[in-house]
Motif scaffolding. Structure first.
Motif, PDB file in Angstrom:
ATOM      1  N   TYR A 554      41.201  74.014  54.142  1.00 46.14           N
ATOM      2  CA  TYR A 554      41.742  73.307  55.308  1.00 46.14           C
ATOM      3  C   TYR A 554      40.597  72.552  55.953  1.00 46.14           C
ATOM      4  O   TYR A 554      39.431  72.923  55.774  1.00 46.14           O
ATOM      5  CB  TYR A 554      42.415  74.295  56.283  1.00 46.14           C
ATOM      6  CG  TYR A 554      41.452  75.197  57.023  1.00 46.14           C
ATOM      7  CD1 TYR A 554      40.902  76.324  56.409  1.00 46.14           C
ATOM      8  CD2 TYR A 554      41.062  74.913  58.333  1.00 46.14           C
ATOM      9  CE1 TYR A 554      40.010  77.133  57.078  1.00 46.14           C
ATOM     10  CE2 TYR A 554      40.169  75.727  59.010  1.00 46.14           C
ATOM     11  CZ  TYR A 554      39.639  76.838  58.383  1.00 46.14           C
ATOM     12  OH  TYR A 554      38.739  77.639  59.038  1.00 46.14           O
ATOM     13  N   HIS A 556      37.656  71.375  58.118  1.00 53.71           N
ATOM     14  CA  HIS A 556      36.755  72.104  59.004  1.00 53.71           C
ATOM     15  C   HIS A 556      35.727  71.107  59.531  1.00 53.71           C
ATOM     16  O   HIS A 556      35.118  70.382  58.750  1.00 53.71           O
ATOM     17  CB  HIS A 556      36.097  73.236  58.200  1.00 53.71           C
ATOM     18  CG  HIS A 556      35.297  74.190  59.026  1.00 53.71           C
ATOM     19  ND1 HIS A 556      34.095  73.849  59.607  1.00 53.71           N
ATOM     20  CD2 HIS A 556      35.530  75.483  59.388  1.00 53.71           C
ATOM     21  CE1 HIS A 556      33.622  74.892  60.274  1.00 53.71           C
ATOM     22  NE2 HIS A 556      34.476  75.893  60.162  1.00 53.71           N
ATOM     23  N   TYR A 564      40.795  79.307  53.523  1.00 50.65           N
ATOM     24  CA  TYR A 564      41.947  79.945  54.155  1.00 50.65           C
ATOM     25  C   TYR A 564      42.610  80.831  53.113  1.00 50.65           C
ATOM     26  O   TYR A 564      43.033  80.349  52.068  1.00 50.65           O
ATOM     27  CB  TYR A 564      42.911  78.850  54.616  1.00 50.65           C
ATOM     28  CG  TYR A 564      44.010  79.280  55.575  1.00 50.65           C
ATOM     29  CD1 TYR A 564      44.990  80.194  55.207  1.00 50.65           C
ATOM     30  CD2 TYR A 564      44.078  78.716  56.854  1.00 50.65           C
ATOM     31  CE1 TYR A 564      45.994  80.550  56.096  1.00 50.65           C
ATOM     32  CE2 TYR A 564      45.084  79.063  57.752  1.00 50.65           C
ATOM     33  CZ  TYR A 564      46.041  79.992  57.357  1.00 50.65           C
ATOM     34  OH  TYR A 564      47.054  80.336  58.227  1.00 50.65           O
ATOM     35  N   TYR A 566      45.552  83.641  52.133  1.00 51.99           N
ATOM     36  CA  TYR A 566      46.792  84.369  52.421  1.00 51.99           C
ATOM     37  C   TYR A 566      46.744  85.653  51.611  1.00 51.99           C
ATOM     38  O   TYR A 566      46.549  85.599  50.393  1.00 51.99           O
ATOM     39  CB  TYR A 566      48.010  83.566  51.970  1.00 51.99           C
ATOM     40  CG  TYR A 566      48.196  82.258  52.713  1.00 51.99           C
ATOM     41  CD1 TYR A 566      49.010  82.197  53.845  1.00 51.99           C
ATOM     42  CD2 TYR A 566      47.583  81.083  52.269  1.00 51.99           C
ATOM     43  CE1 TYR A 566      49.204  80.990  54.525  1.00 51.99           C
ATOM     44  CE2 TYR A 566      47.771  79.883  52.929  1.00 51.99           C
ATOM     45  CZ  TYR A 566      48.586  79.841  54.057  1.00 51.99           C
ATOM     46  OH  TYR A 566      48.770  78.659  54.724  1.00 51.99           O
ATOM     47  N   PRO A 597      35.968  84.062  53.314  1.00 49.16           N
ATOM     48  CA  PRO A 597      37.062  83.297  53.916  1.00 49.16           C
ATOM     49  C   PRO A 597      36.826  83.065  55.412  1.00 49.16           C
ATOM     50  O   PRO A 597      36.345  83.954  56.109  1.00 49.16           O
ATOM     51  CB  PRO A 597      38.285  84.192  53.702  1.00 49.16           C
ATOM     52  CG  PRO A 597      37.918  85.118  52.602  1.00 49.16           C
ATOM     53  CD  PRO A 597      36.434  85.314  52.697  1.00 49.16           C
ATOM     54  N   ASP A 598      37.147  81.871  55.868  1.00 51.50           N
ATOM     55  CA  ASP A 598      37.041  81.591  57.304  1.00 51.50           C
ATOM     56  C   ASP A 598      38.239  82.182  58.029  1.00 51.50           C
ATOM     57  O   ASP A 598      38.123  82.640  59.153  1.00 51.50           O
ATOM     58  CB  ASP A 598      36.995  80.081  57.537  1.00 51.50           C
ATOM     59  CG  ASP A 598      35.740  79.477  56.959  1.00 51.50           C
ATOM     60  OD1 ASP A 598      34.694  79.598  57.598  1.00 51.50           O
ATOM     61  OD2 ASP A 598      35.805  78.933  55.833  1.00 51.50           O
ATOM     62  N   LEU A 599      39.396  82.120  57.390  1.00 49.78           N
ATOM     63  CA  LEU A 599      40.616  82.630  58.004  1.00 49.78           C
ATOM     64  C   LEU A 599      41.377  83.446  56.965  1.00 49.78           C
ATOM     65  O   LEU A 599      41.522  83.016  55.817  1.00 49.78           O
ATOM     66  CB  LEU A 599      41.486  81.469  58.488  1.00 49.78           C
ATOM     67  CG  LEU A 599      40.895  80.566  59.583  1.00 49.78           C
ATOM     68  CD1 LEU A 599      41.772  79.341  59.797  1.00 49.78           C
ATOM     69  CD2 LEU A 599      40.712  81.325  60.887  1.00 49.78           C
ATOM     70  N   GLN A 601      45.075  85.219  56.600  1.00 51.02           N
ATOM     71  CA  GLN A 601      46.399  85.463  57.171  1.00 51.02           C
ATOM     72  C   GLN A 601      47.113  86.533  56.356  1.00 51.02           C
ATOM     73  O   GLN A 601      47.184  86.440  55.125  1.00 51.02           O
ATOM     74  CB  GLN A 601      47.235  84.167  57.174  1.00 51.02           C
ATOM     75  CG  GLN A 601      48.655  84.407  57.657  1.00 51.02           C
ATOM     76  CD  GLN A 601      49.445  83.125  57.899  1.00 51.02           C
ATOM     77  OE1 GLN A 601      48.930  82.015  57.752  1.00 51.02           O
ATOM     78  NE2 GLN A 601      50.704  83.289  58.284  1.00 51.02           N
ATOM     79  N   ALA A 623      48.144  75.825  56.268  1.00 54.34           N
ATOM     80  CA  ALA A 623      46.728  76.037  56.594  1.00 54.34           C
ATOM     81  C   ALA A 623      46.165  74.845  57.370  1.00 54.34           C
ATOM     82  O   ALA A 623      45.282  74.990  58.210  1.00 54.34           O
ATOM     83  CB  ALA A 623      45.921  76.261  55.319  1.00 54.34           C
ATOM     84  N   GLU A 624      46.695  73.665  57.069  1.00 57.30           N
ATOM     85  CA  GLU A 624      46.223  72.459  57.772  1.00 57.30           C
ATOM     86  C   GLU A 624      46.888  72.312  59.134  1.00 57.30           C
ATOM     87  O   GLU A 624      46.633  71.345  59.839  1.00 57.30           O
ATOM     88  CB  GLU A 624      46.528  71.220  56.922  1.00 57.30           C
ATOM     89  CG  GLU A 624      45.601  71.071  55.734  1.00 57.30           C
ATOM     90  CD  GLU A 624      46.133  70.097  54.681  1.00 57.30           C
ATOM     91  OE1 GLU A 624      47.110  69.360  54.971  1.00 57.30           O
ATOM     92  OE2 GLU A 624      45.573  70.105  53.568  1.00 57.30           O
ATOM     93  N   ARG A 649      50.635  81.557  61.548  1.00 52.78           N
ATOM     94  CA  ARG A 649      49.514  80.782  60.986  1.00 52.78           C
ATOM     95  C   ARG A 649      48.239  81.005  61.801  1.00 52.78           C
ATOM     96  O   ARG A 649      48.301  81.258  63.012  1.00 52.78           O
ATOM     97  CB  ARG A 649      49.877  79.301  60.907  1.00 52.78           C
ATOM     98  CG  ARG A 649      50.000  78.615  62.245  1.00 52.78           C
ATOM     99  CD  ARG A 649      50.655  77.250  62.119  1.00 52.78           C
ATOM    100  NE  ARG A 649      50.695  76.606  63.434  1.00 52.78           N
ATOM    101  CZ  ARG A 649      51.594  76.866  64.363  1.00 52.78           C
ATOM    102  NH1 ARG A 649      52.550  77.751  64.147  1.00 52.78           N
ATOM    103  NH2 ARG A 649      51.528  76.241  65.528  1.00 52.78           N
ATOM    104  N   ASN A 651      45.462  78.772  61.808  1.00 55.83           N
ATOM    105  CA  ASN A 651      44.787  77.558  62.269  1.00 55.83           C
ATOM    106  C   ASN A 651      45.735  76.800  63.184  1.00 55.83           C
ATOM    107  O   ASN A 651      46.685  76.193  62.720  1.00 55.83           O
ATOM    108  CB  ASN A 651      44.398  76.714  61.046  1.00 55.83           C
ATOM    109  CG  ASN A 651      43.843  75.360  61.433  1.00 55.83           C
ATOM    110  OD1 ASN A 651      43.422  75.150  62.572  1.00 55.83           O
ATOM    111  ND2 ASN A 651      43.847  74.428  60.489  1.00 55.83           N
TER     112      ASN A 651
END
Ligand code: WTA
Length: 653
Positions: A554, A556, A564, A566, A597-599, A601, A623-624, A649, A651
């Motif tokens: 996504y 950054h 990102y 999942y 991973p930054d995020l 979920q 993710a976007e 989500r 982000n």
């Protein structure tokens, strides 16, 4: 006749400069000559190298699917280390080859002349030989950004061993995979790697890696910090001490132009990283030519490329290209933001750097710190700026040009890949009108084509958009995937018959300028580091609580792309903040800190087609944070999961 042909006699390229045409028209004439008659053009360019047996054959290449074969200068013989060192020692022994700036700004810099470079390289060659390393053997190099990294690479080249440098930020597992895949007999490491005031325990990482490798693998250790390390008698070799006792000269091996010089592992869209193989003659001719021409390098200039030797940019534009040209190269152990965000500019001032080549991610992170850090230092030595590794947004380009380049210096945006050895598309500082954000036009010998991804047709219109392919070979191109030529053919030549597929999308504007829009496959570019989503997914699912994982990129602000993930947990496992942290640490351990991973979920379910294929398009959109137009989701087995994913989500920026 071209200037390069006039320059004539082979081996005079010790000061291989003054040859670049500086007028726009002459530059274009060179380009036309290079693509209309590659044999004549590259035959002349080969003379910038010193050959043992000059080649009589120039180009012998085929992009035909299932029959891909790439050979340049195939009957020539040479030694790459002799080209990067000995011929400069003969003419300019006291010229500084490497200026080393340590991580700690208070520690002294080192200045290594070409004569010293020869001695240090030869010492390592002799140690390698004494421990049984022969022509064609593989040596893995896992070192910090210290001169020994360059010495070790050149030492391998000198005796004909094939090196494979592994970035110091990779984990023991990643290191073990590379040692095993290349079937290396030696790994060269250091005790510790200081960086940004922290240290990575390289030797203990190597110890951990070697648990998964054959016990025949020897471990040579550079004493860098002198810190305490574990020692395995019979396996570990004190390289620093053995170098001291080794003879300071070692003759060089005669290598065929097509003998492998190195393997460098890089991520693709599927499976484990592949060993990109580069060979000797074509690679060196191409990197030295692009370094000289694209950056307008002149004798006496101080060249600084901030990449790490663990990546291809470090191979081509810290070690091989510049040293083949007899350049003075600055090698930096640290990071841009430590001890403060002025470090780059302090180093430029301290060593009177003339050419500064860095990456968009570094520029963006410094831009975020404000201009006072730049303004504090005298940057008047600078003549040229470079950027590489990912698309640069015009805002970052302008900041770089305005504040570092004081509105005057050219910004050379070089587009290329591990696979391409050197630049594919990039401006010439004097011949090309720059456009912020565009890598501009192809380098000599490169024939880019834009292909319509759905029809596979080459688009002839100048102004267009599609995927980027290259229609013909150039000397710096990779030759194969180590141990798997079929994978080479399938990855790059199967999609669009007769063309090399870059994996990148691009736009071509009305002036014929190229604007790279990023990867069209499942490869991420995080802070200029290439990573396959599949690698991160397989690291995640290797954790006992993870049932399934899907990774996408996504946008950054600093890194270009963020990671990102999942994650679907095993039934009954409670998703907690602590578990999220654990998974982050897990991925760091499995691959390395760059893959964290930054995020993350938590995904009770992933959107899949009825045949079980994960619809990544949808995951990317969520993710976007752009889920307004998800397109047709009716083919999903359970469209309900999409609602849930949008709802939770991560982000929301
Ligand atoms: C991207 C690094 C836009 C691209 C040399 C490519 C770029 C991948 C640029 C290769 C640039 C590199 N503009 N995109 N100037 N340079 N890229 O193998 O997506 O680490 O395919 O080689 O980086 O990354 P690699």
């Amino acid at each position: 006749m071209l200037d390069h042909e006039l320059r004539g006699a082979q081996g005079t390229a010790a000061d291989a400069t003054a040859s670049a045409p500086t007028e726009g028209e002459a530059y274009k004439r060179y380009y036309d000559a290079s693509v209309t008659d590659p044999d004549t053009f590259w035959g002349a360019q080969a003379r910038r190298l010193t050959w043992i047996t000059p080649p009589t054959k120039v180009k012998n290449t085929s992009f035909e699917k299932d029959n891909v074969s790439i050979k340049w200068f195939e009957d020539g013989t040479l030694n790459v280390s002799a080209n990067c060192i000995d011929r400069h020692v003969a003419t300019n022994p006291d010229r500084v080859a490497i200026i080393w700036e340590p991580d700690n700004p208070k520690a002294p810099a080192r200045h290594i002349t070409y004569r010293e470079l020869l001695e240090e390289t030869c010492r390592i060659s002799n140690v390698l030989k004494a421990h049984g390393v022969r022509k064609g053997d593989r040596v893995v190099i896992y070192l910090p950004m210290i001169p020994e990294a360059a010495f070790a690479m050149l030492a391998c080249a000198r005796i004909g061993a094939i090196h494979s440098v592994v970035f110091g930020g990779f984990s023991p597992d990643s290191l073990a995979n590379r040692i095993n895949d290349s079937d290396a007999s030696v790994v060269i490491t250091a005790d510790f790697a200081p960086r940004g005031g922290k240290t990575t325990p390289l030797k203990s990482n190597t110890d951990a890696a070697l648990l998964h490798c054959s016990d025949k693998v020897k471990c040579m250790v550079v004493r860098h910090t002198g810190g305490q390390i574990h020692w395995t008698e019979g396996r570990d070799i004190d390289l620093t001490e053995e170098m001291r006792n080794a003879p300071s000269y070692c003759s060089y091996a005669e290598m065929g132009a097509e003998d492998p010089l190195f393997i460098l592992y890089t991520s693709g869209s599927t499976g484990k990283p592949k060993g990109v193989v580069h060979t000797s003659g074509g690679y060196l001719a191409y990197t030295s030519l692009t370094h000289e021409v694209c950056f307008d390098y002149q004798p006496g200039d101080i060249w600084w490329c901030t990449a790490d030797v663990g990546w291809v940019t470090g191979h081509s534009y810290i070690v091989y290209g510049p040293l083949a040209n007899g350049a003075t190269v600055l090698m930096f152990e640290g990071i841009p933001t430590w001890p403060d965000p002025g470090r780059f500019w302090e180093v430029v001032d301290k060593h009177k750097v003339t050419h500064f080549h860095s990456a968009p991610t570094a520029i963006r992170s410094l831009m975020a710190q404000g201009t006072e850090w730049v303004d504090k230092h005298d940057l008047s030595s600078l003549k040229l700026l470079g950027t590489v590794g990912e698309p640069i947004n015009p805002e970052a380009w302008n900041w770089y040009h305005q504040h570092v380049g004081k509105g005057k210096l050219p910004v050379i945006d070089a587009y290329w890949q591990t696979e391409t050895g050197g630049h594919l598309i990039c401006p010439h500082p004097k011949a090309t009108t720059l456009k912020p954000g565009s890598a501009t036009t192809p380098f000599w010998g490169i024939k880019p084509v834009v292909v319509d991804a759905s029809s596979g047709e080459v688009i002839e219109d100048t102004k267009t958009e599609g995927v980027l392919c290259i229609a013909d070979s150039w000397p710096g191109q990779m030759r194969t995937v180590w141990g798997d030529h079929k994978r080479f053919e399938d990855t790059y030549f199967a999609q669009y018959p007769g063309l090399y597929f870059t994996g990148d999308g691009c736009r071509r504007d009305e002036d014929g300028y190229y604007w790279i829009t990023g990867r069209v496959d499942d490869v991420l570019n995080v802070s200029g580091h290439r990573m396959g989503t599949a690698e991160i997914e397989s690291a995640l699912v290797a954790h006992e609580v993870v049932a399934e994982a899907a990774v996408v990129g996504y946008p950054h602000d600093i890194k270009g792309q963020g990671i990102y993930a999942y994650v679907t947990l095993m039934r009954g496992v409670e998703p907690t903040e602590e578990l999220r942290k654990q998974l982050e640490t897990w991925v760091r351990q499995e691959i390395g800190p760059i893959a964290k991973p930054d995020l993350i979920q938590w995904a009770p379910g992933l959107p899949k087609t009825r045949s079980g294929k994960i619809m990544r398009r949808i995951l990317r959109k969520i993710a976007e944070n752009d889920f307004g137009a998800l397109g047709d989701i009716s083919t999903l087995a359970d469209p309900g999961v999409v609602e849930e994913l949008i709802e939770n989500r991560m982000n929301r920026g």
